[in-house]
Design an enzyme around this catalytic site. Structure first.
Site, PDB file in Angstrom:
ATOM      1  N   ASP A 107      -3.981   2.484  -4.484  1.00  0.00           N
ATOM      2  CA  ASP A 107      -5.240   1.745  -4.634  1.00  0.00           C
ATOM      3  C   ASP A 107      -6.829   1.975  -3.882  1.00  0.00           C
ATOM      4  O   ASP A 107      -5.524   1.882  -2.671  1.00  0.00           O
ATOM      5  CB  ASP A 107      -4.825   0.538  -5.039  1.00  0.00           C
ATOM      6  CG  ASP A 107      -4.214   0.352  -6.076  1.00  0.00           C
ATOM      7  OD1 ASP A 107      -3.554   1.128  -6.877  1.00  0.00           O
ATOM      8  OD2 ASP A 107      -2.938  -1.145  -6.156  1.00  0.00           O
TER       9      ASP A 107
HETATM   10  N1  URA Z   1       1.747  -0.912  -5.037  1.00  0.00           N
HETATM   11  C1  URA Z   1       0.088  -1.027  -5.633  1.00  0.00           C
HETATM   12  O1  URA Z   1       0.434  -2.102  -6.547  1.00  0.00           O
HETATM   13  N2  URA Z   1      -0.312  -0.837  -4.923  1.00  0.00           N
HETATM   14  C2  URA Z   1      -0.444   0.483  -3.637  1.00  0.00           C
HETATM   15  O2  URA Z   1      -2.221   0.780  -4.105  1.00  0.00           O
HETATM   16  C3  URA Z   1       0.414   1.111  -4.133  1.00  0.00           C
HETATM   17  C4  URA Z   1       1.881   0.216  -4.055  1.00  0.00           C
END
Ligand code: URA
Length: 229
Positions: A107
């Site tokens: 993310d």
């Molecule tokens: N899980 C998440 O919620 N976000 C990420 O960026 C990676 C794994």
């Protein structure tokens, strides 16, 4: 390792040194040698491994990169989504004819270990649901743990909203009441944040310490290194 035999201008353009039409100018300006002998003829054919640019070997024909992703950059090729992770790579890497892509995604606000490669088959293999590569995340939580999370995550029965299959068992290590390490072997959409959502908590900071054997312990944020898989 690949060692293709083709025209020098084809090598240079596919690796992002210059475009095919710029190759003539490039050879006049930059020291390009085949087996140590300077060349000016763009049509000359050679093996990748025999070519040097300013006395340096050519970039590898296929790249695998480990980056410590900083917060605020997106794992996307779409310009409208914000600052792209690829902008942290040298311009030459960004101009390669086969695009470099992230292996899965983190993310925008998640930091840490991410692989990038132009090897589509490898990317597919590493992101396939069958690949059971371990990923360890450090998650900072909005609220103190309530006590049953480790057991729930390890059970292999936790169903995330909208999913048809339960999550595989995941190991959680408690560091403080609001800081944990979580090891997962899957890569479902927003998985870690959704897992804590499922136990009435919220992830406020997320950092991936490693992707399989590759850790970003020795890499500053935004830095990367080329790795051999
Ligand atoms: N899980 C998440 O919620 N976000 C990420 O960026 C990676 C794994």
């Amino acid at each position: 390792m690949q060692n293709s035999y083709k025209r020098v201008d084809a090598h240079l353009s596919s690796l992002g040194y210059c475009s095919r039409s710029e190759a003539k100018k490039f050879l006049n300006k930059v020291l390009v040698c085949i087996n140590g002998v300077r060349i000016f003829d763009t049509t000359k054919k050679a093996y990748h491994n025999d070519i040097t640019v300013e006395n340096e070997a050519l970039d590898a024909e296929s790249l695998v990169i480990l980056m410590n992703k900083p917060s605020g950059v997106v794992c996307s090729h779409e310009e409208e989504n914000g600052v792209l992770i690829y902008s942290l790579l040298p311009e030459r890497f960004q101009k390669r004819s086969i695009k470099i892509s992230t292996v899965g995604r983190l993310d925008k606000d998640t930091t840490g270990a991410i692989l990038l490669t132009d090897d589509g088959a490898l990317n597919h293999k590493l992101t396939s649901p069958k690949s059971d590569i371990s990923k360890i995340y450090e998650a900072t939580l909005a609220q103190a743990l309530r006590g049953d999370e480790a057991e729930i995550f390890l059970s292999g029965t936790l169903m995330l909203h909208g999913e048809k299959k339960p999550l595989l068992p995941a190991k959680m290590e408690i560091i403080t009441p609001t800081l944990v390490r979580l090891e997962i072997c899957e890569g479902r959409y927003h998985q870690v944040k959704r897992m804590f959502g499922a136990v009435s908590n919220k992830v406020v900071q997320l950092h991936r310490l490693n992707f399989g054997d590759f850790s970003v312990e020795d890499l500053e944020p935004s830095c990367y290194k080329i790795i051999n898989l």
